[in-house]
Motif scaffolding. Structure first.
Motif, PDB file in Angstrom:
ATOM      1  N   ASN A  19     -30.056 -17.336 -49.809  1.00  0.00           N
ATOM      2  CA  ASN A  19     -29.376 -17.206 -51.099  1.00  0.00           C
ATOM      3  C   ASN A  19     -30.074 -18.043 -52.165  1.00  0.00           C
ATOM      4  O   ASN A  19     -30.207 -17.634 -53.323  1.00  0.00           O
ATOM      5  N   LEU A  20     -30.512 -19.218 -51.760  1.00  0.00           N
ATOM      6  CA  LEU A  20     -31.225 -20.107 -52.669  1.00  0.00           C
ATOM      7  C   LEU A  20     -32.568 -19.500 -53.064  1.00  0.00           C
ATOM      8  O   LEU A  20     -32.982 -19.573 -54.233  1.00  0.00           O
ATOM      9  N   LEU A  21     -33.251 -18.899 -52.121  1.00  0.00           N
ATOM     10  CA  LEU A  21     -34.540 -18.267 -52.391  1.00  0.00           C
ATOM     11  C   LEU A  21     -34.384 -17.107 -53.371  1.00  0.00           C
ATOM     12  O   LEU A  21     -35.192 -16.945 -54.299  1.00  0.00           O
ATOM     13  N   PHE A  22     -33.339 -16.323 -53.208  1.00  0.00           N
ATOM     14  CA  PHE A  22     -33.071 -15.212 -54.121  1.00  0.00           C
ATOM     15  C   PHE A  22     -32.781 -15.738 -55.531  1.00  0.00           C
ATOM     16  O   PHE A  22     -33.225 -15.153 -56.529  1.00  0.00           O
ATOM     17  N   SER A  23     -32.065 -16.856 -55.615  1.00  0.00           N
ATOM     18  CA  SER A  23     -31.762 -17.464 -56.909  1.00  0.00           C
ATOM     19  C   SER A  23     -33.023 -17.963 -57.605  1.00  0.00           C
ATOM     20  O   SER A  23     -33.136 -17.897 -58.830  1.00  0.00           O
ATOM     21  N   ILE A  24     -33.976 -18.460 -56.828  1.00  0.00           N
ATOM     22  CA  ILE A  24     -35.247 -18.924 -57.395  1.00  0.00           C
ATOM     23  C   ILE A  24     -35.979 -17.764 -58.060  1.00  0.00           C
ATOM     24  O   ILE A  24     -36.464 -17.884 -59.192  1.00  0.00           O
ATOM     25  N   ILE A  25     -36.041 -16.635 -57.363  1.00  0.00           N
ATOM     26  CA  ILE A  25     -36.731 -15.457 -57.914  1.00  0.00           C
ATOM     27  C   ILE A  25     -36.055 -14.988 -59.206  1.00  0.00           C
ATOM     28  O   ILE A  25     -36.726 -14.694 -60.208  1.00  0.00           O
ATOM     29  N   LEU A  26     -34.728 -14.940 -59.206  1.00  0.00           N
ATOM     30  CA  LEU A  26     -33.988 -14.532 -60.397  1.00  0.00           C
ATOM     31  C   LEU A  26     -34.282 -15.451 -61.575  1.00  0.00           C
ATOM     32  O   LEU A  26     -34.486 -14.998 -62.705  1.00  0.00           O
ATOM     33  N   ASN A  27     -34.307 -16.757 -61.317  1.00  0.00           N
ATOM     34  CA  ASN A  27     -34.508 -17.721 -62.398  1.00  0.00           C
ATOM     35  C   ASN A  27     -35.923 -17.697 -62.949  1.00  0.00           C
ATOM     36  O   ASN A  27     -36.132 -18.003 -64.127  1.00  0.00           O
ATOM     37  N   ALA A  50     -34.199 -21.505 -71.899  1.00  0.00           N
ATOM     38  CA  ALA A  50     -35.378 -21.213 -71.078  1.00  0.00           C
ATOM     39  C   ALA A  50     -35.908 -22.486 -70.423  1.00  0.00           C
ATOM     40  O   ALA A  50     -36.297 -22.484 -69.247  1.00  0.00           O
ATOM     41  N   LEU A  51     -35.911 -23.587 -71.189  1.00  0.00           N
ATOM     42  CA  LEU A  51     -36.358 -24.874 -70.652  1.00  0.00           C
ATOM     43  C   LEU A  51     -35.442 -25.319 -69.522  1.00  0.00           C
ATOM     44  O   LEU A  51     -35.903 -25.789 -68.475  1.00  0.00           O
ATOM     45  N   HIS A  52     -34.153 -25.139 -69.740  1.00  0.00           N
ATOM     46  CA  HIS A  52     -33.179 -25.485 -68.708  1.00  0.00           C
ATOM     47  C   HIS A  52     -33.403 -24.620 -67.464  1.00  0.00           C
ATOM     48  O   HIS A  52     -33.371 -25.105 -66.332  1.00  0.00           O
ATOM     49  N   ASN A  53     -33.672 -23.331 -67.688  1.00  0.00           N
ATOM     50  CA  ASN A  53     -33.944 -22.431 -66.566  1.00  0.00           C
ATOM     51  C   ASN A  53     -35.207 -22.839 -65.811  1.00  0.00           C
ATOM     52  O   ASN A  53     -35.262 -22.756 -64.584  1.00  0.00           O
ATOM     53  N   PHE A  54     -36.222 -23.268 -66.555  1.00  0.00           N
ATOM     54  CA  PHE A  54     -37.463 -23.695 -65.908  1.00  0.00           C
ATOM     55  C   PHE A  54     -37.220 -24.941 -65.051  1.00  0.00           C
ATOM     56  O   PHE A  54     -37.734 -25.049 -63.938  1.00  0.00           O
ATOM     57  N   SER A  55     -36.433 -25.869 -65.581  1.00  0.00           N
ATOM     58  CA  SER A  55     -36.098 -27.058 -64.787  1.00  0.00           C
ATOM     59  C   SER A  55     -35.306 -26.650 -63.551  1.00  0.00           C
ATOM     60  O   SER A  55     -35.416 -27.265 -62.487  1.00  0.00           O
ATOM     61  N   ASP A  56     -34.509 -25.575 -63.698  1.00  0.00           N
ATOM     62  CA  ASP A  56     -33.749 -25.072 -62.561  1.00  0.00           C
ATOM     63  C   ASP A  56     -34.670 -24.504 -61.483  1.00  0.00           C
ATOM     64  O   ASP A  56     -34.422 -24.685 -60.290  1.00  0.00           O
ATOM     65  N   VAL A  57     -35.705 -23.793 -61.915  1.00  0.00           N
ATOM     66  CA  VAL A  57     -36.655 -23.234 -60.957  1.00  0.00           C
ATOM     67  C   VAL A  57     -37.262 -24.354 -60.111  1.00  0.00           C
ATOM     68  O   VAL A  57     -37.315 -24.274 -58.881  1.00  0.00           O
ATOM     69  N   LEU A  58     -37.694 -25.425 -60.796  1.00  0.00           N
ATOM     70  CA  LEU A  58     -38.276 -26.562 -60.078  1.00  0.00           C
ATOM     71  C   LEU A  58     -37.244 -27.209 -59.150  1.00  0.00           C
ATOM     72  O   LEU A  58     -37.540 -27.547 -58.001  1.00  0.00           O
ATOM     73  N   SER A  59     -36.015 -27.361 -59.663  1.00  0.00           N
ATOM     74  CA  SER A  59     -34.953 -27.993 -58.883  1.00  0.00           C
ATOM     75  C   SER A  59     -34.556 -27.142 -57.683  1.00  0.00           C
ATOM     76  O   SER A  59     -34.314 -27.649 -56.592  1.00  0.00           O
ATOM     77  N   LEU A  60     -34.490 -25.825 -57.910  1.00  0.00           N
ATOM     78  CA  LEU A  60     -34.126 -24.920 -56.815  1.00  0.00           C
ATOM     79  C   LEU A  60     -35.197 -24.903 -55.731  1.00  0.00           C
ATOM     80  O   LEU A  60     -34.885 -24.856 -54.533  1.00  0.00           O
ATOM     81  N   VAL A  61     -36.464 -24.942 -56.163  1.00  0.00           N
ATOM     82  CA  VAL A  61     -37.561 -25.004 -55.195  1.00  0.00           C
ATOM     83  C   VAL A  61     -37.461 -26.294 -54.387  1.00  0.00           C
ATOM     84  O   VAL A  61     -37.612 -26.293 -53.150  1.00  0.00           O
ATOM     85  N   PHE A  62     -37.194 -27.402 -55.082  1.00  0.00           N
ATOM     86  CA  PHE A  62     -37.041 -28.695 -54.411  1.00  0.00           C
ATOM     87  C   PHE A  62     -35.863 -28.649 -53.430  1.00  0.00           C
ATOM     88  O   PHE A  62     -35.945 -29.139 -52.296  1.00  0.00           O
ATOM     89  N   SER A  63     -34.761 -28.051 -53.861  1.00  0.00           N
ATOM     90  CA  SER A  63     -33.593 -27.937 -52.992  1.00  0.00           C
ATOM     91  C   SER A  63     -33.892 -27.083 -51.770  1.00  0.00           C
ATOM     92  O   SER A  63     -33.451 -27.379 -50.654  1.00  0.00           O
ATOM     93  N   TYR A  64     -34.652 -26.008 -51.980  1.00  0.00           N
ATOM     94  CA  TYR A  64     -34.993 -25.113 -50.877  1.00  0.00           C
ATOM     95  C   TYR A  64     -35.881 -25.819 -49.850  1.00  0.00           C
ATOM     96  O   TYR A  64     -35.656 -25.707 -48.637  1.00  0.00           O
ATOM     97  N   VAL A  65     -36.882 -26.543 -50.353  1.00  0.00           N
ATOM     98  CA  VAL A  65     -37.774 -27.289 -49.457  1.00  0.00           C
ATOM     99  C   VAL A  65     -36.986 -28.358 -48.692  1.00  0.00           C
ATOM    100  O   VAL A  65     -37.158 -28.532 -47.474  1.00  0.00           O
TER     101      VAL A  65
END
Length: 305
Positions: A19-27, A50-65
């Motif tokens: 679910n987290l991986l799918f959210s990363i792709i969406l963001n 958009a900046l907030h979304n970009f920070s989310d992408v990084l955060s979601l990737v970190f959370s996934y790892v």
């Protein structure tokens, strides 16, 4: 030293990493679309989203790892494995929320005194896309967020994104029909304030766990009182209670026994303590050192070793 782990009663919540991986792709898709749209429309609120979304992408990737690392088994070099990786991820995600919020405050104030015309039509359509995509991601992570601090940090990022997109949509409509271009700055400031509030709350929770503070729902004095009710116990001291991660709550302590008993008898006492601590306090890992009539035994319940 007696060490028990209450595995038979304790069930881990299985977090869905997919679910987290799918959210990363969406963001990633949302971020690219909003950057392009923000530049073309001239909307600071859209660019800030958009900046907030970009920070989310990084955060979601970190959370996934971190989520993947947390599943690794322990070894002689990492005796706890990587179970605290998700706490670190939650802490870093909280920091990024706060940093992004401060950046947005600066941009909103600057734009408020220097308003610019904005192409509201593009803002409206992109904000709708953001609402749908982030709303879907929020629904995917909602269940996991209730059970896991790392997933909660990812969920909060996505939830604030959805709210930001709603705010941008409202602003786009006001700009389109009333030409209130100052609304763009006001909405950006409102988004930033909300980010600061949820960011500090998450930072506080993750910091407490990383610092091994006693969980807020745990009353040490109540633990002592319950353990002392068990026959054969004299005094519980050198007590430490902490979260290893969201699933594991640990206690270690020294226990003065009231009599000079055999180890088999101590095991019976330990078994009773284990059930009391789990049933009343949800403590599922205990490590107790038995003692009897030690002259140097501490008179204090809490001791800095």
């Amino acid at each position: 030293m007696g060490q028990h782990h209450n595995h038979e009663h304790h069930h881990h919540h299985q977090v869905e990493g997919k679910n987290l991986l799918f959210s990363i792709i969406l963001n990633i898709v949302i971020t690219v679309a909003q950057v392009v749209g923000g530049i073309l429309s001239g909307s600071l609120a859209l660019l800030s989203d958009a900046l907030h979304n970009f920070s989310d992408v990084l955060s979601l990737v970190f959370s996934y790892v971190a989520h993947k690392l947390a599943k690794r088994e322990a070894s002689v070099n990492q005796t706890f494995g990587y179970k605290r990786a998700e706490l670190i991820a939650a802490f870093v995600n909280a920091m990024t929320l706060i940093i992004v919020a401060l950046f947005l405050v600066y941009g909103a104030v600057e734009r408020f005194f220097n308003p610019e015309p904005i192409k509201s039509g593009l803002v409206i359509w992109l904000s709708i896309i953001g609402i749908v995509a982030n709303g879907l991601s929020v629904l995917l992570l909602k269940n996991d967020a209730d059970k896991n601090l790392n997933m909660k940090s990812a969920y909060l990022h996505l939830f604030t994104d959805m709210l930001a997109s709603v705010a941008v949509l409202v602003g786009g409509l006001l700009m389109k029909y009333f030409q209130w271009f100052w609304v763009d700055s006001v909405l950006t400031l409102a988004i930033a304030i909300y980010l600061l509030v949820v960011g500090f709350d998450l930072l506080k929770d993750s910091t407490k766990m990383l610092m091994l503070f006693t969980p807020t729902h745990i009353d040490i004095n109540e633990i002592i009182e319950e353990v002392h009710k068990i026959p054969g116990t004299d005094k519980l001291h050198h007590i430490h209670v902490w979260h290893l991660n969201d699933d594991e709550l640990h206690l270690e302590a020294h226990l003065d026994c009231s009599e000079d008993i055999k180890m088999s008898e101590f095991n019976e006492i330990l078994h009773k303590i284990e059930h009391v601590l789990f049933d009343k306090f949800q403590i599922n890992h205990i490590n107790i050192q038995p003692e009897y009539n030690r002259e140097e035994a501490s008179k204090d319940f809490i001791v800095q070793d």
